[in-house]
Motif scaffolding. Structure first.
Motif, PDB file in Angstrom:
ATOM      1  N   THR A   1       0.779  -1.203   0.055  1.00 40.86           N
ATOM      2  CA  THR A   1      -0.009  -0.022  -0.040  1.00 40.86           C
ATOM      3  C   THR A   1       0.746   1.249   0.134  1.00 40.86           C
ATOM      4  N   SER A   2       0.249   2.303  -0.493  1.00 38.72           N
ATOM      5  CA  SER A   2       1.073   3.531  -0.485  1.00 38.72           C
ATOM      6  C   SER A   2       0.211   4.824  -0.237  1.00 38.72           C
ATOM      7  N   ALA A   3       0.789   5.959   0.276  1.00 38.55           N
ATOM      8  CA  ALA A   3      -0.033   7.184   0.634  1.00 38.55           C
ATOM      9  C   ALA A   3      -0.263   7.798  -0.617  1.00 38.55           C
ATOM     10  N   TYR A   4       0.140   7.603  -1.748  1.00 35.44           N
ATOM     11  CA  TYR A   4      -0.045   8.270  -3.079  1.00 35.44           C
ATOM     12  C   TYR A   4      -0.678   7.503  -4.248  1.00 35.44           C
ATOM     13  N   ARG A   5      -0.983   8.032  -5.025  1.00 34.13           N
ATOM     14  CA  ARG A   5      -1.985   7.471  -6.316  1.00 34.13           C
ATOM     15  C   ARG A   5      -1.549   8.215  -7.357  1.00 34.13           C
ATOM     16  N   LEU A   6      -1.634   7.551  -8.538  1.00 39.07           N
ATOM     17  CA  LEU A   6      -1.353   8.261  -9.996  1.00 39.07           C
ATOM     18  C   LEU A   6      -2.594   8.546 -10.439  1.00 39.07           C
ATOM     19  N   ASP A   7      -2.730   9.900 -11.347  1.00 39.87           N
ATOM     20  CA  ASP A   7      -3.395  10.018 -12.372  1.00 39.87           C
ATOM     21  C   ASP A   7      -2.863  10.047 -13.252  1.00 39.87           C
ATOM     22  N   LEU A   8      -3.232   9.085 -14.454  1.00 36.76           N
ATOM     23  CA  LEU A   8      -2.533   8.680 -15.858  1.00 36.76           C
ATOM     24  C   LEU A   8      -3.043   9.852 -16.916  1.00 36.76           C
ATOM     25  N   ILE A   9      -2.466  10.653 -17.512  1.00 36.51           N
ATOM     26  CA  ILE A   9      -2.884  11.539 -18.531  1.00 36.51           C
ATOM     27  C   ILE A   9      -2.244  11.479 -19.808  1.00 36.51           C
ATOM     28  N   ARG A  10      -3.198  11.185 -20.793  1.00 42.44           N
ATOM     29  CA  ARG A  10      -2.975  10.732 -22.210  1.00 42.44           C
ATOM     30  C   ARG A  10      -2.491  12.034 -22.894  1.00 42.44           C
ATOM     31  N   GLY A  11      -1.427  12.232 -23.463  1.00 39.23           N
ATOM     32  CA  GLY A  11      -0.963  13.218 -24.422  1.00 39.23           C
ATOM     33  C   GLY A  11      -0.768  12.690 -25.819  1.00 39.23           C
ATOM     34  N   SER A  12      -1.573  13.221 -26.605  1.00 39.53           N
ATOM     35  CA  SER A  12      -1.549  12.890 -28.091  1.00 39.53           C
ATOM     36  C   SER A  12      -0.808  13.875 -29.023  1.00 39.53           C
ATOM     37  N   HIS A  13      -0.323  13.296 -30.128  1.00 37.60           N
ATOM     38  CA  HIS A  13       0.389  14.034 -31.039  1.00 37.60           C
ATOM     39  C   HIS A  13       0.062  13.701 -32.386  1.00 37.60           C
TER      40      HIS A  13
END
Length: 356
Positions: free
Chosen positions: A215-227
């Motif tokens: 377990t972790s105190a942090y989480r990630l938001d995954l953001i897609r960047g398209s080109h």
């Protein structure tokens, strides 16, 4: 000290290099090929993050501006300064004074970096550089400097430096589980124990913890960047302000072609990342709004997308900074977030954290 680094993107490679230079025994594990995912799907820019100034992230910007210069000095064959122009119109977008103040602050934070200072260009000067740029209500443009890179080749250059320092880089070796207490790393039908395990797997860092029961105190938001890549050679970059949004889009030289990006869209699965038709349409529409020579779907030469792992939940992706977090759990160090430009500084911070 025996160190395992999990993740073969630029942050993992720079972390392995830092430990190896210190004299540690280092194994880096990458589930695919080095630099094959997020780190080679960027906007190809080494930059301080001009827009982060609006949100007060002065320390992050200054660090990135200084690190930007390090890359250019160390590997000029893969990174070089690039001027970008931000067109200012009478209506729409940020005001001239605000953009000018941002450029001046950017230059101030970049003092000692060796990069030229920004300046104002008249509408005539701007059109000379970008003849197809829409001229109606164009006041001029602020020019500023950052750097452009070949992200894939620059990453491989760093990987070779890590190898020369003694790091062992294992490609096609996915880590299945790790143990924060014992430092055991499991891959395939084998495992090994380490004094320090650095989870710097980028968008996959959180999933690895879940698979390991950590377990972790942090989480990630995954953001897609398209080109998208379109025809046409350019000598300079252009920064387009998107009407009604705080976002900006880059129009950048890419050899004999032009790179246009990027979007910011939530991504749930890091293993399946590709531009959607809606994103491609968004890029085309905003380009055509600013340039008199329109592009269409059939003009696109290539398209690609990468993922930015943003630490913690954020409601406004444009306001999210790329600041990183290093979390220590026993022998395990989790690295969340981070960006290409500051990979060396992040590696130094991981090195320091590993000693405590």
């Amino acid at each position: 000290m025996r160190v395992a680094v999990i993740g073969g993107g630029i942050n993992g490679v720079m972390t392995a290099w830092a430990f190896a230079r210190r004299g540690d025994s280092v194994d880096l594990y990458e589930k695919g090929q080095l630099m094959s995912a997020t780190s080679s799907s960027s906007s190809k820019m080494l930059h301080g993050g001009l827009r982060y100034l609006e949100h007060g992230h002065l320390g992050l910007v200054r660090e990135a501006l200084q690190e930007r210069s390090w890359w250019v000095r160390q590997a000029p064959q893969f990174a070089s300064p690039l001027q970008l122009l931000i067109p200012i119109y009478r209506q729409g977008g940020r005001a001239k004074w605000l953009v000018g103040a941002g450029i001046r602050l950017y230059d101030l934070l970049a003092l000692g970096s060796g990069f030229p200072r920004g300046r104002w260009y008249s509408a005539t000067e701007v059109v000379d550089r970008f003849p197809a740029l829409r001229r109606e209500q164009l006041l001029g443009a602020y020019g500023y400097w950052d750097a452009q890179m070949d992200d894939y080749q620059l990453g491989l250059w760093a990987a070779e430096k890590a190898r020369q320092a003694g790091a062992r880089l294992h490609e096609q070796t996915p880590v299945l589980r790790l143990d924060a207490t014992t430092g055991e790393v499991s891959f395939g039908g084998s495992s090994a124990s380490y004094d320090r395990v650095v989870n710097v797997a980028g968008p996959w860092a959180e999933k690895l913890l879940a698979d390991s029961g950590v377990t972790s105190a942090y989480r990630l938001d995954l953001i897609r960047g398209s080109h998208i890549v379109i025809p046409g050679k350019r000598e300079q970059g252009c920064v387009l302000q998107v009407p009604g949004e705080k976002r900006i889009l880059f129009v950048l030289p890419l050899g004999e072609r032009t790179l246009l990006g990027t979007t910011e869209v939530s991504q749930s699965d890091p293993d399946h990342c590709a531009p959607t038709e809606a994103e491609v349409g968004y890029l085309i529409d905003n380009y055509n709004r600013c340039f008199s020579e329109p592009i269409a779907q059939q003009d696109i030469l290539a398209r690609f997308a990468g993922i930015r792992p943003i630490v913690a939940s954020k409601t406004d992706y444009s306001a999210a900074s790329r600041e990183s977090v290093i979390e220590r759990q026993g022998r395990l160090l989790n690295v969340f977030g981070g960006k290409w430009t500051t990979a060396r500084a992040l590696a130094a911070a991981v090195l320091t954290k590993s000693q405590h």
